[in-house]
Motif scaffolding. Structure first.
Motif, PDB file in Angstrom:
ATOM      1  N   PRO A 127      15.922  22.241   8.358  1.00 59.09           N
ATOM      2  CA  PRO A 127      15.281  23.563   8.353  1.00 59.09           C
ATOM      3  C   PRO A 127      15.652  24.341   7.088  1.00 59.09           C
ATOM      4  N   LYS A 128      14.656  25.002   6.545  1.00 59.79           N
ATOM      5  CA  LYS A 128      14.892  25.801   5.336  1.00 59.79           C
ATOM      6  C   LYS A 128      14.423  27.206   5.618  1.00 59.79           C
ATOM      7  N   ARG A 129      15.187  28.191   5.208  1.00 57.24           N
ATOM      8  CA  ARG A 129      14.665  29.545   5.311  1.00 57.24           C
ATOM      9  C   ARG A 129      15.230  30.425   4.217  1.00 57.24           C
ATOM     10  N   SER A 130      14.510  31.496   3.918  1.00 60.69           N
ATOM     11  CA  SER A 130      14.943  32.363   2.838  1.00 60.69           C
ATOM     12  C   SER A 130      15.029  33.805   3.319  1.00 60.69           C
ATOM     13  N   LEU A 153      17.443  35.001   5.360  1.00 58.25           N
ATOM     14  CA  LEU A 153      18.732  35.206   6.022  1.00 58.25           C
ATOM     15  C   LEU A 153      19.504  36.335   5.355  1.00 58.25           C
ATOM     16  N   PHE A 195      25.713  34.738   8.861  1.00 59.54           N
ATOM     17  CA  PHE A 195      26.567  33.549   8.865  1.00 59.54           C
ATOM     18  C   PHE A 195      27.873  33.775   9.623  1.00 59.54           C
ATOM     19  N   TRP A 200      22.163  22.407  13.950  1.00 57.42           N
ATOM     20  CA  TRP A 200      22.104  22.790  12.538  1.00 57.42           C
ATOM     21  C   TRP A 200      22.944  24.029  12.284  1.00 57.42           C
ATOM     22  N   TYR A 236      24.032  26.923   8.853  1.00 56.36           N
ATOM     23  CA  TYR A 236      23.826  27.282   7.452  1.00 56.36           C
ATOM     24  C   TYR A 236      25.181  27.513   6.787  1.00 56.36           C
ATOM     25  N   PRO A 285      26.347  28.969   3.438  1.00 54.12           N
ATOM     26  CA  PRO A 285      25.960  29.556   2.153  1.00 54.12           C
ATOM     27  C   PRO A 285      27.036  29.284   1.098  1.00 54.12           C
ATOM     28  N   TYR A 332      25.701  32.940  -2.914  1.00 51.47           N
ATOM     29  CA  TYR A 332      24.443  33.102  -2.180  1.00 51.47           C
ATOM     30  C   TYR A 332      23.975  34.543  -2.217  1.00 51.47           C
ATOM     31  N   ALA A 354      21.174  37.108  -0.621  1.00 50.99           N
ATOM     32  CA  ALA A 354      20.247  37.220   0.510  1.00 50.99           C
ATOM     33  C   ALA A 354      18.813  37.136   0.010  1.00 50.99           C
ATOM     34  N   GLY A 355      18.004  36.345   0.672  1.00 49.61           N
ATOM     35  CA  GLY A 355      16.619  36.217   0.256  1.00 49.61           C
ATOM     36  C   GLY A 355      16.350  34.912  -0.452  1.00 49.61           C
ATOM     37  N   HIS A 356      17.369  34.218  -0.861  1.00 41.47           N
ATOM     38  CA  HIS A 356      17.153  32.916  -1.485  1.00 41.47           C
ATOM     39  C   HIS A 356      16.984  31.848  -0.423  1.00 41.47           C
ATOM     40  N   MET A 357      16.263  30.803  -0.786  1.00 43.95           N
ATOM     41  CA  MET A 357      16.043  29.704   0.141  1.00 43.95           C
ATOM     42  C   MET A 357      17.352  28.975   0.391  1.00 43.95           C
ATOM     43  N   ILE A 358      17.596  28.680   1.654  1.00 45.30           N
ATOM     44  CA  ILE A 358      18.825  27.940   1.963  1.00 45.30           C
ATOM     45  C   ILE A 358      18.487  26.856   2.996  1.00 45.30           C
ATOM     46  N   GLU A 359      19.082  25.685   2.813  1.00 47.39           N
ATOM     47  CA  GLU A 359      18.788  24.572   3.716  1.00 47.39           C
ATOM     48  C   GLU A 359      19.921  24.399   4.709  1.00 47.39           C
ATOM     49  N   ALA A 360      19.550  24.191   5.977  1.00 52.09           N
ATOM     50  CA  ALA A 360      20.583  24.035   6.997  1.00 52.09           C
ATOM     51  C   ALA A 360      21.223  22.664   6.894  1.00 52.09           C
ATOM     52  N   LEU A 397      23.136  19.467   8.963  1.00 53.40           N
ATOM     53  CA  LEU A 397      23.291  18.855  10.270  1.00 53.40           C
ATOM     54  C   LEU A 397      24.776  18.665  10.536  1.00 53.40           C
ATOM     55  N   ASN A 443      16.827  26.180  15.865  1.00 53.12           N
ATOM     56  CA  ASN A 443      16.949  26.502  14.448  1.00 53.12           C
ATOM     57  C   ASN A 443      15.698  26.135  13.653  1.00 53.12           C
ATOM     58  N   THR A 490      11.427  28.793  10.490  1.00 55.20           N
ATOM     59  CA  THR A 490      11.810  28.303   9.176  1.00 55.20           C
ATOM     60  C   THR A 490      10.564  28.044   8.339  1.00 55.20           C
ATOM     61  N   GLU A 491      10.775  27.873   7.050  1.00 58.93           N
ATOM     62  CA  GLU A 491       9.610  27.700   6.164  1.00 58.93           C
ATOM     63  C   GLU A 491       8.965  26.333   6.371  1.00 58.93           C
TER      64      GLU A 491
END
Lengths: 87, 872
Positions: free
Chosen positions: A70-73, A75, A80, B499, B501, B503, B507, B509-515, B517, B531, B535-536
């Motif tokens: 999953p990817k999101r921007s 957050l 966290f 999943w 995250y 960071p 990091y 806030a607002g940048h793409m981040i990948e979860a 596993l 999760n 997500t995008e």
């Protein structure tokens, strides 16, 4: 599923659930009320067990070894610390 | 088989019986059997037209009786007399004796005469009342004209002499010179016509008069303010009073004629104002008298009608039952010499004792010297398909019957549909929230079913009928919604996610981040990991999941449906269907799609990232497996190429196997039998079936007596002849063997099956499409209404925010129920219906049966459209 060796994803859940479902089906087979509607009881209950197992098994297996993450921007930094994700 | 308990799996065993009943007892016998409701009488008089049948006279009489009862009802509606309805659950209407029917007929005759008389006199009186009313208006209005017109006789005369003079100069002005009042019209030979006409006709009336008299008239009119009643249909009409003055008798006659032809009513008005006053007085008196009588008549009529209204519903039900009984009796064959009626009927074998005991009851009650007898007959006819249902399976069976009638004793598709139909719906409708709304509705309908079944509203009735389907659909949908992890499009965070995250230090806030596993092998235990929500790339993952889910479920459904060929082949003792059709079909299907399914599961089981190999595309694998067998683009497993080549070969070989095995085997069997000297019963010579279709065939007519003789011999019944027999849809079982036809049939089946394997599998992708559409729609609805409201910072004032949230919540809930539960539910149901009808049923069911339609006097009343107004 020999692939289970390469990482430690839990494939055993699939077999455990299968055994549970089979056991439930056997119980239902004998516990169904006697009479002309016995076949209806059996087919509906066992059919439901099979369908629900399939559905669960498929979604579970699809997530065993995910190819993408999953990817999101959207957050926020504080998300966290709670270990969760704010929407 | 008959000893086994009958289940929903196959239609009930049927027996053909013959019923012999003395004609004087026949009515009671049929009524009793009709109350049992399990006897399907065959029409033995197919070649006799309906006017020549035995009980036509009785039916005519009942028709007349029914007409009279309906006539009473129409008057009740007109007079607003409420009809007492009958609650079928509480009141049992016992079958009438012939005497009761006679009584009812007589009484109804008398009542009809009385009602007609009362009604006629009421209408005459009403008409007279209206006439008097109109006359009074004419007198009043005309009086006003005269009072005005006397003042300007000169003016009128002038206007008649000079064509271009205005018809009426300023009347008010003329009235002021009040000296001319005494002058009379008679002196100048001016006459007048007064009357009443419909307001709409006034304009054309005026124009016609003007043209035909060339303007030689003087017309006055006034609107009647109150509405008058048209006695013909009790409707309200608006009318105008008119007074026309003209010169000379001929002109006046002409005016009269024109008025009458235009539908105006003319009334006598006296010119003299004193006389006119008397006239008004007299009219008023008469009007009073008429109104008194009218009131009395109406009261009597209503009293009479409300008395009938108490019993009308019961009578109508009696008549409807009686008509059904005589209609059935008309299907019987009548033996004049023995005064005996002979009937043939299909009955469920299991219920034969019940029917016998019902018949015994009638015999005991009547105490005739000759009892009615029922005896079983062996026949070559195909029995009707009778599928027993209970309140749970009834609606499912209706869905299947809407497609067609199952072949006698074949596997009933309703049984698997009990689960598969609602489950496939649920795959498309998976959302815990929406399903919960639906589940509560269904449970409410089931909980209050005894009360709600009385509601006779059409759409509600449909939903109520399908309440158990709805319950199953909703219950499964709660589960699938749980698996999809959707509640009103939002995720449920019941279990910890697999999943997380992590960071990096920098990091923003607002940048793409990948979860990431987790590494300890934990996977989200039930359903889709929350999760993935929002997500995008959530659609990339869920689409892949749902697409494969559809294929896997479709494969299970089709394999299961295909397997239902086995019980059919075994039951009908056609092993060739097993080895010649089922087996090659199954191998063909599994070689292609079974392989795909295994490949999907295998691909999920392999950790491609850890193995550091590219995950192969399965769709391309399947396509290239056929296009270029042997070449592998991206290997899924080692030794893939030979496996695929073998599978393709296996699949291709099955095509000629499906095509040829069955026809060749049947031909071989047929030839073997012939070489041993057996002949089909239908081959050569005249056909002597026990029960033959008559079909207006003269040859057959000649054979009738003969065929009935054979029948009696077979049934062990002596001394009854003359029953002529016909059938509906019940072809005999002996068909002549035709290899060519067989081949064509099988070729079509083969092509259809092979193409359908592909198109039907693709068809299951609708499960993916609809569940995707449902989810996306509910996400859009949420984010456009409540979601954005709750997320927004708000205006600051808590009251305003509260109101906005309240309004939005209302809108969101309304749209959720109407669009996402209602409309999406219907659409998912239709798609599920198609999967049931086409994808599943085409694999094993033949639908070559004809329905069992017993005479059932109870359901006749319950289901009748005509009696709907009288039954609660």
């Amino acid at each position: 599923m020999e692939a289970g060796k390469s990482d430690n994803a839990t494939t055993s859940a699939i077999w455990i659930a299968l055994v549970i479902c089979a056991g439930l089906s056997v119980v239902v087979w004998f516990a169904s009320p006697k009479g002309p509607d016995r076949l209806v009881w059996r087919s509906v209950l066992i059919g439901s067990i099979i369908c629900m197992y399939l559905m669960w098994m498929i979604t579970y297996m699809a997530q065993l070894h995910p190819l993408i993450a999953p990817k999101r921007s959207d957050l926020r930094a504080e998300a966290f610390h709670h270990g969760g994700v704010s929407l | 088989m008959a000893s086994e308990q009958e289940t929903i799996l196959r239609s009930a065993d049927m027996t053909m019986v013959q019923l012999f009943t003395p004609s004087e007892q026949a009515r009671e016998v049929v009524t009793a059997l009709g109350e049992v409701g399990l006897v399907h009488f065959r029409d033995l008089n197919g070649n006799v037209n309906s006017f020549q049948r035995t009980y036509t006279a009785q039916l005519r009489r009942l028709d007349n009786l029914e007409r009279q009862l309906r006539y009473f009802h129409s008057h009740m509606v007109k007079a607003n007399v409420p009809v007492r309805k009958i609650d079928l659950d509480i009141e049992r209407i016992a079958s009438p004796t012939p005497l009761e029917i006679d009584d009812l007929a007589e009484r109804s005759q008398a009542l009809e005469a009385r009602i007609t008389e009362l009604n006629e006199s009421y209408e005459t009186l009403k008409k007279r009342e209206i006439e008097y009313l109109e006359w009074r208006h004419v007198l009043r209005e005309a009086g006003r004209f005269f009072d005005r017109a006397h003042g300007n006789v000169e003016e009128i005369r002038q206007s008649m002499d000079v064509d271009d003079a205005p018809l009426l100069e300023d009347v008010e002005q003329q009235l002021q010179g009040g000296e001319a009042q005494d002058r009379s019209f008679t002196g100048m030979n001016i006459g007048f016509v007064a009357g009443v006409i419909n307001r709409e006709k006034m304009e054309s009336f005026e124009r016609i008069l003007w043209r035909s008299l060339r303007g030689n008239l003087y017309m006055n009119q006034a609107e009647i303010l109150e509405d008058l009643v048209d006695p013909k249909d009790n409707s309200k009409v608006q009318k105008n009073v008119f007074v026309i003055f003209a010169n000379g008798r001929e002109l006046l006659n002409k005016i009269r004629k024109i008025s009458e032809s235009m539908g105006a009513d003319l009334y006598k008005v006296d010119e003299n104002s004193d006389l006119r006053r008397d006239q008004i007085h007299e009219v008023n008196n008469r009007l009073n008298d008429v109104q008194n009588v009218l009131q009395n008549t109406q009261q009597t009529l209503e009293a009479e009608l409300s008395q009938i209204a108490q019993a009308l519903a019961g009578w109508l039900i009696l008549v409807a039952k009686e008509k059904a009984v005589y209609d059935t009796l008309n299907n019987f064959s009548y033996d004049k010499t023995r005064r005996t009626l002979i009937a043939e009927a299909w009955v469920p074998s299991q219920d034969l004792p019940l029917i016998r005991s019902a018949l015994n009851d009638v015999n005991m009650r009547a105490g005739h010297s000759v009892p009615s007898i029922i005896s079983e007959v062996t026949t070559g006819k195909t029995p009707p398909t009778y599928l027993r249902t209970n309140k749970f399976t009834e609606a499912f069976q209706t869905i299947i019957n809407a497609y067609g009638t199952c072949t006698y004793k074949e596997v009933n598709p309703a049984l698997p549909s009990l689960v598969t139909f609602p489950f496939l719906f649920a795959v498309m409708f998976g959302d815990v929230g929406h399903a919960f709304i639906m589940l509560m509705t269904a449970l409410a309908l089931i909980f209050w079913e005894n009360k709600l079944k009385k509601v006779r509203e059409e759409i509600f009735g449909m939903i109520f009928y399908g309440r158990y389907i709805m319950f199953m659909m909703a219950a499964y949908s709660v589960f699938t919604g749980f698996i999809y992890n959707d509640i009103f499009s939002l995720p449920m965070t019941i279990f910890p996610s697999a999943w997380h995250y992590e960071p990096s230090e920098d990091y923003i806030a607002g940048h793409m981040i990948e979860a990431k596993l987790n590494t300890d092998g934990y996977r989200y235990p039930i359903g889709l990991d929350w999760n993935w929500h929002g997500t995008e790339n959530s659609l990339v993952f869920t689409n892949s999941l749902k697409m494969k889910l559809s294929i896997l479920i479709g494969w299970c459904h089709m394999t299961f449906s295909l397997c239902l060929m086995i019980p059919n082949a075994r039951f009908f003792k056609k092993p060739i269907d097993l080895w010649g059709v089922f087996l090659p079909s199954m191998i063909f299907f599994q070689a292609i799609f079974g392989y795909l399914v295994i490949a999907i599961l295998y691909k999920w089981g392999v950790n491609w990232i850890a193995e550091e190999e590219p995950a192969p595309g399965l769709l391309n694998m399947l396509i290239y497996m056929f296009l270029s067998p042997g070449t592998i683009d991206q290997p899924l497993y080692s030794g893939q190429s030979p496996v695929q080549q073998i599978l393709v070969l296996l699949a291709v070989i099955q095509v000629p196997a499906i095509l040829l095995a069955k026809p060749l085997f049947l031909r071989w069997e047929h030839n073997k039998a012939r070489s041993k000297g057996y002949r089909g019963i239908g081959e050569g010579g005249v056909v002597h079936h026990a029960m033959d279709d008559v079909d207006d065939d003269e040859q057959e007519m000649l054979n009738d007596r003969q065929s009935v003789d054979t029948l009696d011999a077979a049934a062990g019944v002596q001394g009854v002849a003359g029953a002529s027999v016909s059938g509906e849809g019940e072809g005999s079982e002996h068909e002549e063997f035709d290899f060519g036809e067989m081949m064509i049939h099988q070729a079509i089946h083969t092509i259809e099956f092979c193409l359908n394997c592909i198109s039907h599998t693709a068809s299951y992708l609708r499960l993916w499409a609809l569940s995707l559409a449902h989810q996306q729609l509910s996400i859009v609805l949420w984010s456009m209404t409540l979601g954005s409201t709750l997320n927004g910072s708000g205006t600051g004032s808590p009251i305003v925010n509260g109101i906005i949230i309240f309004v939005m919540a209302g809108f969101w809930l309304g749209a959720s129920i109407a669009v996402l539960v209602g409309m999406e539910g219907i659409s998912a149901m239709l798609h599920s219906l198609r999967l049931q009808w086409v994808e599943a049923q085409s694999k094993y069911a033949h639908f070559e049966g004809w329905p069992f339609q017993p005479l059932n006097l109870t359901s006749l009343v319950e289901e009748s459209e005509e009696l709907r107004d009288f039954v609660e």
